[in-house]
Design an enzyme around this catalytic site. Sequence first.
Site, PDB file in Angstrom:
ATOM      1  N   GLY A 275       0.854  -1.184   0.000  1.00 42.48           N
ATOM      2  CA  GLY A 275       0.000   0.000   0.000  1.00 42.48           C
ATOM      3  C   GLY A 275       0.890   1.234   0.000  1.00 42.48           C
ATOM      4  CB  CYS A 344     -12.144  23.490  18.159  1.00 40.33           C
ATOM      5  SG  CYS A 344     -12.454  25.033  17.304  1.00 40.33           S
TER       6      CYS A 344
HETATM    7  C1  LIG Z   1      -2.923  -2.298   5.566  1.00 38.31           C
HETATM    8  C2  LIG Z   1      -2.702  -3.605   4.934  1.00 38.31           C
HETATM    9  C3  LIG Z   1      -1.803  -3.725   3.851  1.00 38.31           C
HETATM   10  C4  LIG Z   1      -0.984  -2.587   3.331  1.00 38.31           C
HETATM   11  O1  LIG Z   1      -0.031  -2.148   4.223  1.00 38.31           O
HETATM   12  P1  LIG Z   1       1.058  -1.066   3.766  1.00 38.31           P
HETATM   13  O2  LIG Z   1       1.869  -0.853   4.969  1.00 38.31           O
HETATM   14  O3  LIG Z   1       0.342   0.135   3.325  1.00 38.31           O
HETATM   15  O4  LIG Z   1       1.835  -1.715   2.657  1.00 38.31           O
HETATM   16  C5  LIG Z   1      -1.678  -4.964   3.273  1.00 38.31           C
HETATM   17  N1  LIG Z   1      -2.392  -6.037   3.708  1.00 38.31           N
HETATM   18  C6  LIG Z   1      -3.253  -5.953   4.740  1.00 38.31           C
HETATM   19  C7  LIG Z   1      -4.001  -7.158   5.141  1.00 38.31           C
HETATM   20  C8  LIG Z   1      -3.430  -4.748   5.381  1.00 38.31           C
HETATM   21  O5  LIG Z   1      -4.282  -4.663   6.418  1.00 38.31           O
END
Ligand SMILES: *Cc1c(COP(=O)(O)O)cnc(C)c1O
Length: 419
Positions: A275, A344
Amino acid sequence: MDHFHYVNGVYHAEDVALDALAAQVGTPFYCYSTATLTRHYKVFSGHFSDMDAKICFAVKANSNLGVLNTLSKLGCGADVVSEGEIRLAMAAGIKPSDIVFSGVGKTASEMAYALDHNIFQFNVESEPELELLNDVALSKNTKARIAVRVNPDVDPRTHAKISTGQKESKFGIAMPNALPVYRYASSLRGIDVQGVSVHIGSQLTNLEPFAQAFARVRAFVGELRAEGCTIKTLDLGGGLGIPYGQEEPPMPDVYAEIAKREMKDLGCTLMFEPGRVLVGNAGILVSRVVYVKKSTNRLFVIVDAAMNDLIRPTLYGAYHDIVPVIAPSGNASTELVDVVGPVCETGDIFAEQRLLKVPAAGDLMVFRSAGAYGAVMSGTYNARPLIAEVMVNGGKSAIVRPRQTYEDLVGRDVIPQWD
Ligand SMILES: *Cc1c(COP(=O)(O)O)cnc(C)c1O
């Protein structure tokens, strides 16, 4: 590496000057770079091009359709955690056969939706979830392809709120308990066991926890196969960190090397759920200074973005580099300032006691590395409309989410008519 940089003293996203873009779309806004996104995807996926691998972008990091469609066109799939994310992924052109469904709380209706679209894999996180999925699949005369998400109990050495692979966490099934779950899953007629999945946390800046987790998964696959269980997919999750400030996270090539070292000879399709590493540094938040306020012992730079637009600093104490859109002259004074939003809440702070060239009201400031867990976590607290999202591509820009209107904001609620 990213494509945000100064050209003749003006900060640009690729070939687009951000002062001109701000004048056009208003502030605050998120800005994503197509070239950066493309580069990050190609670098990551390139390390696995010599093998059977599926890259499934973790949609929760950035679910803008413009971003998802860019990744989809490059051949990227999706890791989703809700029906909403399945819908977004498909709307962006991602095929159901490239979608994997993670998360500890999948509901029956979400499962039904995913089964109706024949997604590639469910990553099951508990026995009750397995039973419900079996029931839903049987009611549709189909089978759900699953991996069990195992919890390898390793410390990812990252922020507590983004650690998922330790035995105290709600995620996955502890490895010692996972074997009986596989036996049980294999006996269910609505379930087709195809793999193992693991995800230990986010923003990992050290390879060792990955290596440990992958080695444990490898050993576990051996145990499963010894029991006659067919394992065809290995989903190694996401979590690779990015540099926000001084961190030096592992480069994707070293990460890939470790994954391959542990998994290559197992004859499985390798899956990854990156991600942050794809989108984090492909996005920035552009904001305008509203006031510079001197108090007894602090200098506050009050900007028009706030914690409702980018919550990471408030939520995780996260660091974002802050740079001015117009490079200040050499003799501008540098001071310790607090950069804060108008909300706030005392916690509405982007940077505390940060050494910056002191800006003036009206100046534009950029929060870098805001492409992941930025816009997706935003809200309308203090009745602040959701901000615009813009994508650039070379010298072109496109509004990929218009700023929410006040009509929309006010129109969401309904006054009850009691009589
Ligand atoms: C959040 C998540 C990801 C991605 O994580 P990154 O640190 O953004 O790469 C991948 N797999 C699962 C199951 C996640 O919950």
